[in-house]
Scaffold this active site. Structure first.
Site, short mmCIF file in Angstrom:
data_model
loop_
_atom_site.label_atom_id
_atom_site.label_comp_id
_atom_site.label_asym_id
_atom_site.label_seq_id
_atom_site.Cartn_x
_atom_site.Cartn_y
_atom_site.Cartn_z
N THR A 52 0.85 -1.19 0.00
CA THR A 52 0.00 0.00 0.00
C THR A 52 0.89 1.25 0.00
O THR A 52 2.05 1.19 0.40
CB THR A 52 -0.97 -0.01 1.20
OG1 THR A 52 -0.21 -0.10 2.40
CG2 THR A 52 -1.95 -1.18 1.10
N THR A 54 1.39 4.40 1.60
CA THR A 54 2.14 4.95 2.75
C THR A 54 3.09 3.91 3.33
O THR A 54 4.23 4.21 3.67
CB THR A 54 1.16 5.44 3.84
OG1 THR A 54 0.31 6.44 3.27
CG2 THR A 54 1.89 6.01 5.04
N CYS A 55 2.63 2.67 3.40
CA CYS A 55 3.43 1.59 3.97
C CYS A 55 4.68 1.31 3.13
O CYS A 55 5.76 1.08 3.67
CB CYS A 55 2.59 0.33 4.10
SG CYS A 55 1.03 0.56 4.99
N SER A 56 4.53 1.35 1.82
CA SER A 56 5.63 1.02 0.91
C SER A 56 6.55 2.21 0.61
O SER A 56 7.72 2.03 0.32
CB SER A 56 5.08 0.51 -0.42
OG SER A 56 4.40 -0.71 -0.24
N LEU A 60 7.78 1.32 5.94
CA LEU A 60 8.74 0.21 5.90
C LEU A 60 10.14 0.67 5.47
O LEU A 60 11.12 0.36 6.16
CB LEU A 60 8.23 -0.92 5.00
CG LEU A 60 9.13 -2.15 4.89
CD1 LEU A 60 9.38 -2.79 6.24
CD2 LEU A 60 8.52 -3.15 3.91
#
Length: 175
Positions: A52, A54-56, A60
Site C-alpha cells: 500500500t 504509505t506503507c511502501s 517500511l
C-alpha cells in the site's frame, strides 16, 4: 506510557530453506509470540497492508533506513506486522529489498484482534486490517505505545504521524 503484556499467538510463516528444491525454496514454519518477543527489547510496527502507498513509500523503507540508529539505542529487532499472508509479506519484503526488518504475517488477524487493533477497511476493499501503530516491547511487555488517531472502522483517512520511525526515534533519544 502503557504497560501490558502482548497476546500469545502462533504466526504461520514461510522461511527460505536451502534444502527445499525447485522454484519455491520455502517451507512453512510456525513462530510464536515467544519466538519473536521473549527476552528482548524490540519495536513492532503494524500497518494496514503490504504494497500500500504509505506503507511502501514511507513506513517500511524508513524503518529499514533507520535500523542502525535504533540498534544504538538498545533495540534488538524491528518487526513489521500486517494482516496479510506469508506469501504477500515475503514478496513485499523482496520487492522492498528489506534486509533488517523482520516481516510478520498475521494472515488470520488473530494477533491484531487480540491487540484490539483490528478494523474494517471495507470502504477501501481491504476487509479486516490492522490500524496503524508502533510499540516498544520489552520481553513481551509494551513499554511505549504509539497509535494513530481516529481509530475506527472504515476510516476515511489513513493517518501517519505518531507511528512513524522518525517520531519513535525522537522519543527513544529522550528516554
Amino acid at each position: 506510557m502503557i504497560i501490558r503484556k502482548i497476546p500469545d499467538v502462533t504466526f504461520h510463516t514461510r522461511v527460505h530453506d536451502t534444502t527445499v528444491s525447485g522454484s519455491n525454496p520455502f517451507r512453512w514454519q510456525d513462530m510464536t509470540t515467544d519466538d519473536y518477543f521473549a527476552n528482548k527489547r524490540v519495536i513492532l510496527f503494524a500497518l494496514p497492508g503490504a504494497f500500500t502507498p504509505t506503507c511502501s513509500t514511507f513506513q517500511l523503507p524508513d524503518f529499514e533506513t533507520l535500523y542502525p540508529d535504533f540498534q544504538k539505542l538498545g533495540i534488538e529487532a524491528i518487526y513489521c506486522l500486517s494482516v496479510n499472508d506469508a506469501f504477500v509479506m515475503n514478496a513485499w519484503g523482496k520487492q522492498q529489498k528489506i534486509k533488517n526488518i523482520i516481516l510478520i504475517p498475521d494472515g488470520s488477524g488473530d494477533f491484531t484482534r487480540k491487540m484490539g487493533m483490528l478494523v474494517y477497511k471495507n470502504n477501501l476493499g481491504f476487509g479486516m486490517r490492522s490500524w496503524r501503530y508502533t510499540a516498544i516491547i520489552n520481553n513481551k511487555m509494551i513499554e511505549h505505545w504509539f497509535a494513530e488517531e481516529g481509530f475506527s472502522d472504515n476510516c476515511d483517512t489513513d493517518p501517519y504521524k505518531v507511528s512513524s520511525p522518525q517520531n519513535l526515534l525522537k522519543t527513544l533519544q529522550t528516554l
